[in-house]
Motif scaffolding. Sequence first.
Motif, mmCIF file in Angstrom:
data_model
loop_
_atom_site.group_PDB
_atom_site.id
_atom_site.type_symbol
_atom_site.label_atom_id
_atom_site.label_comp_id
_atom_site.label_asym_id
_atom_site.label_seq_id
_atom_site.Cartn_x
_atom_site.Cartn_y
_atom_site.Cartn_z
ATOM 1 N N ILE A 127 10.524 33.204 18.212
ATOM 2 C CA ILE A 127 11.296 32.621 19.307
ATOM 3 C C ILE A 127 12.352 33.565 19.879
ATOM 4 C CG2 ILE A 127 10.980 30.332 18.300
ATOM 5 C CD1 ILE A 127 13.878 30.403 17.373
ATOM 6 N N VAL A 143 14.056 27.236 23.482
ATOM 7 C CA VAL A 143 14.063 26.785 22.088
ATOM 8 C C VAL A 143 15.189 25.790 21.832
ATOM 9 C CG1 VAL A 143 15.565 28.649 21.280
ATOM 10 C CG2 VAL A 143 13.929 27.601 19.712
ATOM 11 N N TYR A 149 8.965 23.736 20.073
ATOM 12 C CA TYR A 149 8.715 25.183 20.109
ATOM 13 C C TYR A 149 9.064 25.812 18.763
ATOM 14 C CZ TYR A 149 8.095 29.649 22.557
ATOM 15 O OH TYR A 149 7.632 30.867 22.979
ATOM 16 N N ALA A 150 10.339 25.727 18.403
ATOM 17 C CA ALA A 150 10.771 26.316 17.138
ATOM 18 C C ALA A 150 10.143 25.598 15.947
ATOM 19 C CB ALA A 150 12.294 26.281 17.029
#
Length: 203
Positions: A127, A143, A149-150
Motif C-alpha cells: 500500500i 488506504v 484495500y489494506a
Amino acid sequence: MLLLVLELAGTAVFAASGALAAVRARLDVFGVVVLGMTTALGGGVIRDVLLDVSPPTTLRDWRYLLVPAITSLAVFWYHPQVARLRRAVLLADAAGLGLFTTAGTTTALALGAPVYTACLIGMTTGIGGGALRDVLLREIPMVLRKEIYALAALAGAAVVALGDRLQLPAGPVSVVGSALVITIRVLALWRRWHAPVARGLDG
C-alpha cells in the motif's frame, strides 16, 4: 528469481496506475514519470528502510528503475487507450497489490523478521506506493478511505507468513497469497464492499 519477477511485475503495474493518475492531474511528462516511479517504488523503499536494507534494493538494481520509467512513458503517450481500460486498470492495481504484498512479506521473512512484523511490512509494501501517490496529488490516501484495500493486503501477507511457518514451498504459497489479495480486492470492487465509517457526521 521468482521474487524478482513478482516485484518487477508489480512495479510495472503500479507505475501504470501512478502515471495514469498523473495524466489525469495534467502533470507534464516529467511529473508523470516521477509519480509513476514513486507509486511503483515507494512501497519497496519503505520496506527496505524498515528492514534496515541500505541502500534500498530498488536503488541497487537498474531494472527496478527502468521498468517503471518505461511504463510511465508508455502511459503518457497512450493514456487515452489506457484510460478506456478502466476495469483492466483496476484489475492490474489489484494484481500489483497482491504481488507487492507477497514479495514484501517474503523478503521480510527471509531477513529474519518475526511473523507479525513480516505481515505488517508486507502490507506496507503493497500500500505504500499508492499512499505516496495520493499524498503527492493532495488526495486522502485510498488506504485511509472506506475501500477494502489494506485488509486485503494483510490477508495475503498472513497466508505467506503461515506458509513459511509450516515450511511449505515458497513459490506456491506466494501465488496463493497473491491470488487471495486479488480475489478480495476484486470482490470488494464488484460487490461494493466498504469498511465501516463513523455515522452521524452529516449534521
